[in-house]
Motif scaffolding. Sequence first.
Motif, PDB file in Angstrom:
ATOM      1  N   MET A 164      40.933  41.224  43.297  1.00 60.76           N
ATOM      2  CA  MET A 164      40.154  41.684  42.132  1.00 60.76           C
ATOM      3  C   MET A 164      40.757  41.199  40.808  1.00 60.76           C
ATOM      4  O   MET A 164      40.911  41.947  39.851  1.00 60.76           O
ATOM      5  CB  MET A 164      40.050  43.207  42.118  1.00 60.76           C
ATOM      6  CG  MET A 164      39.363  43.811  43.321  1.00 60.76           C
ATOM      7  SD  MET A 164      39.420  45.620  43.332  1.00 60.76           S
ATOM      8  CE  MET A 164      38.483  46.008  41.843  1.00 60.76           C
ATOM      9  N   ARG A 165      41.081  39.925  40.742  1.00 59.02           N
ATOM     10  CA  ARG A 165      41.788  39.402  39.569  1.00 59.02           C
ATOM     11  C   ARG A 165      40.949  39.503  38.300  1.00 59.02           C
ATOM     12  O   ARG A 165      41.469  39.770  37.213  1.00 59.02           O
ATOM     13  CB  ARG A 165      42.202  37.950  39.820  1.00 59.02           C
ATOM     14  CG  ARG A 165      43.284  37.812  40.893  1.00 59.02           C
ATOM     15  CD  ARG A 165      43.739  36.373  41.019  1.00 59.02           C
ATOM     16  NE  ARG A 165      44.781  36.237  42.024  1.00 59.02           N
ATOM     17  CZ  ARG A 165      46.081  36.393  41.774  1.00 59.02           C
ATOM     18  NH1 ARG A 165      46.471  36.700  40.547  1.00 59.02           N
ATOM     19  NH2 ARG A 165      46.973  36.249  42.728  1.00 59.02           N
ATOM     20  N   THR A 166      39.663  39.273  38.389  1.00 60.19           N
ATOM     21  CA  THR A 166      38.788  39.361  37.212  1.00 60.19           C
ATOM     22  C   THR A 166      37.949  40.638  37.239  1.00 60.19           C
ATOM     23  O   THR A 166      37.672  41.224  36.191  1.00 60.19           O
ATOM     24  CB  THR A 166      37.866  38.138  37.139  1.00 60.19           C
ATOM     25  OG1 THR A 166      37.077  38.057  38.347  1.00 60.19           O
ATOM     26  CG2 THR A 166      38.686  36.860  36.997  1.00 60.19           C
ATOM     27  N   THR A 167      37.548  41.062  38.434  1.00 59.65           N
ATOM     28  CA  THR A 167      36.683  42.236  38.544  1.00 59.65           C
ATOM     29  C   THR A 167      37.386  43.496  38.068  1.00 59.65           C
ATOM     30  O   THR A 167      36.763  44.372  37.464  1.00 59.65           O
ATOM     31  CB  THR A 167      36.215  42.417  39.999  1.00 59.65           C
ATOM     32  OG1 THR A 167      35.705  41.174  40.484  1.00 59.65           O
ATOM     33  CG2 THR A 167      35.143  43.481  40.106  1.00 59.65           C
ATOM     34  N   TYR A 168      38.684  43.597  38.338  1.00 56.57           N
ATOM     35  CA  TYR A 168      39.406  44.813  37.981  1.00 56.57           C
ATOM     36  C   TYR A 168      39.438  45.002  36.461  1.00 56.57           C
ATOM     37  O   TYR A 168      39.321  46.131  35.969  1.00 56.57           O
ATOM     38  CB  TYR A 168      40.828  44.771  38.532  1.00 56.57           C
ATOM     39  CG  TYR A 168      41.619  46.016  38.263  1.00 56.57           C
ATOM     40  CD1 TYR A 168      41.331  47.199  38.930  1.00 56.57           C
ATOM     41  CD2 TYR A 168      42.650  46.027  37.320  1.00 56.57           C
ATOM     42  CE1 TYR A 168      42.043  48.362  38.679  1.00 56.57           C
ATOM     43  CE2 TYR A 168      43.367  47.183  37.065  1.00 56.57           C
ATOM     44  CZ  TYR A 168      43.062  48.342  37.750  1.00 56.57           C
ATOM     45  OH  TYR A 168      43.775  49.488  37.497  1.00 56.57           O
ATOM     46  N   GLY A 169      39.596  43.918  35.724  1.00 54.72           N
ATOM     47  CA  GLY A 169      39.587  44.031  34.267  1.00 54.72           C
ATOM     48  C   GLY A 169      38.266  44.571  33.753  1.00 54.72           C
ATOM     49  O   GLY A 169      38.227  45.409  32.845  1.00 54.72           O
ATOM     50  N   LYS A 170      37.174  44.106  34.327  1.00 57.26           N
ATOM     51  CA  LYS A 170      35.860  44.606  33.927  1.00 57.26           C
ATOM     52  C   LYS A 170      35.716  46.084  34.274  1.00 57.26           C
ATOM     53  O   LYS A 170      35.143  46.863  33.508  1.00 57.26           O
ATOM     54  CB  LYS A 170      34.772  43.793  34.619  1.00 57.26           C
ATOM     55  CG  LYS A 170      34.792  42.313  34.250  1.00 57.26           C
ATOM     56  CD  LYS A 170      33.757  41.535  35.045  1.00 57.26           C
ATOM     57  CE  LYS A 170      33.831  40.049  34.719  1.00 57.26           C
ATOM     58  NZ  LYS A 170      32.852  39.258  35.512  1.00 57.26           N
ATOM     59  N   LEU A 171      36.238  46.471  35.457  1.00 54.26           N
ATOM     60  CA  LEU A 171      36.176  47.873  35.860  1.00 54.26           C
ATOM     61  C   LEU A 171      36.944  48.754  34.888  1.00 54.26           C
ATOM     62  O   LEU A 171      36.469  49.829  34.481  1.00 54.26           O
ATOM     63  CB  LEU A 171      36.732  48.027  37.272  1.00 54.26           C
ATOM     64  CG  LEU A 171      36.904  49.458  37.793  1.00 54.26           C
ATOM     65  CD1 LEU A 171      35.553  50.158  37.878  1.00 54.26           C
ATOM     66  CD2 LEU A 171      37.605  49.462  39.151  1.00 54.26           C
ATOM     67  N   VAL A 172      38.135  48.315  34.499  1.00 55.49           N
ATOM     68  CA  VAL A 172      38.961  49.100  33.577  1.00 55.49           C
ATOM     69  C   VAL A 172      38.272  49.250  32.223  1.00 55.49           C
ATOM     70  O   VAL A 172      38.254  50.336  31.630  1.00 55.49           O
ATOM     71  CB  VAL A 172      40.347  48.458  33.413  1.00 55.49           C
ATOM     72  CG1 VAL A 172      41.113  49.115  32.266  1.00 55.49           C
ATOM     73  CG2 VAL A 172      41.142  48.575  34.705  1.00 55.49           C
ATOM     74  N   HIS A 173      37.668  48.187  31.726  1.00 55.08           N
ATOM     75  CA  HIS A 173      36.966  48.268  30.443  1.00 55.08           C
ATOM     76  C   HIS A 173      35.788  49.237  30.533  1.00 55.08           C
ATOM     77  O   HIS A 173      35.532  50.022  29.597  1.00 55.08           O
ATOM     78  CB  HIS A 173      36.482  46.886  30.017  1.00 55.08           C
ATOM     79  CG  HIS A 173      37.553  46.024  29.426  1.00 55.08           C
ATOM     80  ND1 HIS A 173      38.163  46.310  28.225  1.00 55.08           N
ATOM     81  CD2 HIS A 173      38.143  44.890  29.883  1.00 55.08           C
ATOM     82  CE1 HIS A 173      39.071  45.388  27.947  1.00 55.08           C
ATOM     83  NE2 HIS A 173      39.087  44.512  28.945  1.00 55.08           N
ATOM     84  N   ALA A 174      35.060  49.197  31.663  1.00 56.10           N
ATOM     85  CA  ALA A 174      33.927  50.120  31.828  1.00 56.10           C
ATOM     86  C   ALA A 174      34.407  51.565  31.869  1.00 56.10           C
ATOM     87  O   ALA A 174      33.797  52.457  31.253  1.00 56.10           O
ATOM     88  CB  ALA A 174      33.156  49.772  33.094  1.00 56.10           C
TER      89      ALA A 174
END
Length: 230
Positions: free
Chosen positions: A76-86
């Motif tokens: 989740m190298r890129t997906t996790y960042g989006k999740l955290v921002h959401a």
Amino acid sequence: VDVMDFRTPKTQRMVDGMRDLLAIISGLVVAADMRDGRRLLARAHDEDEHSAESADLFQSVFEVGRRFKIMSPDKMRTTYGKLVHALMDCATREMTHAIGFACIEPIQTVHGTLLHGGVLELLDDPRLPVATRQVVSAAGVDAAREAALKAEACAALCAEYAARSAGRVTEAELQRVLLSIGDANAFLEYNRRPVERALELLHANFSPRAPAAPDLSLAITSGRDGARLS
């Protein structure tokens, strides 16, 4: 949220984006299990009611995603960042009020589960290493016997400490705790063994003072073979 649209307030765009995300999760639940999806959608008279009544589901989904990233840093190298921002957007008072619940719940851990069940002393039980150790096939090791001893210790610990907890934690939850500790031990063993083997080969085949032959030298010389160290 990142799309600039001055016709609607920023908070409203954030709410619309989060509702779209929750709708996608609901669709995945329906696709994975029609029965659970039908129960989930049967309560959805409108978006607000749907979100409020399904808070446990959405909180669990986000918690599993965060915990998975902790356990697997390379995923989740890129997906996790989006999740955290959401989730950061959802932590505001306006967002929580708009969607009807808080999206963030504490990460489930071994310590937290045992503390909730009142059986934290399980971590000091002398049978715990037996119930969580990794069973490997090696010379002089009876893997079948080791596996049987591990299963016996695991069953005994789950039954004993589930009874001590007076219903606050089940045998299934304790078994998951032991499996989690076992997974951590297996992960450490998997990563430690190659390093230990490499060190053994270095000590056995290379001298720390002077190489047996020039081509066996492990010295790093600046400018040689692309090296930039001296």
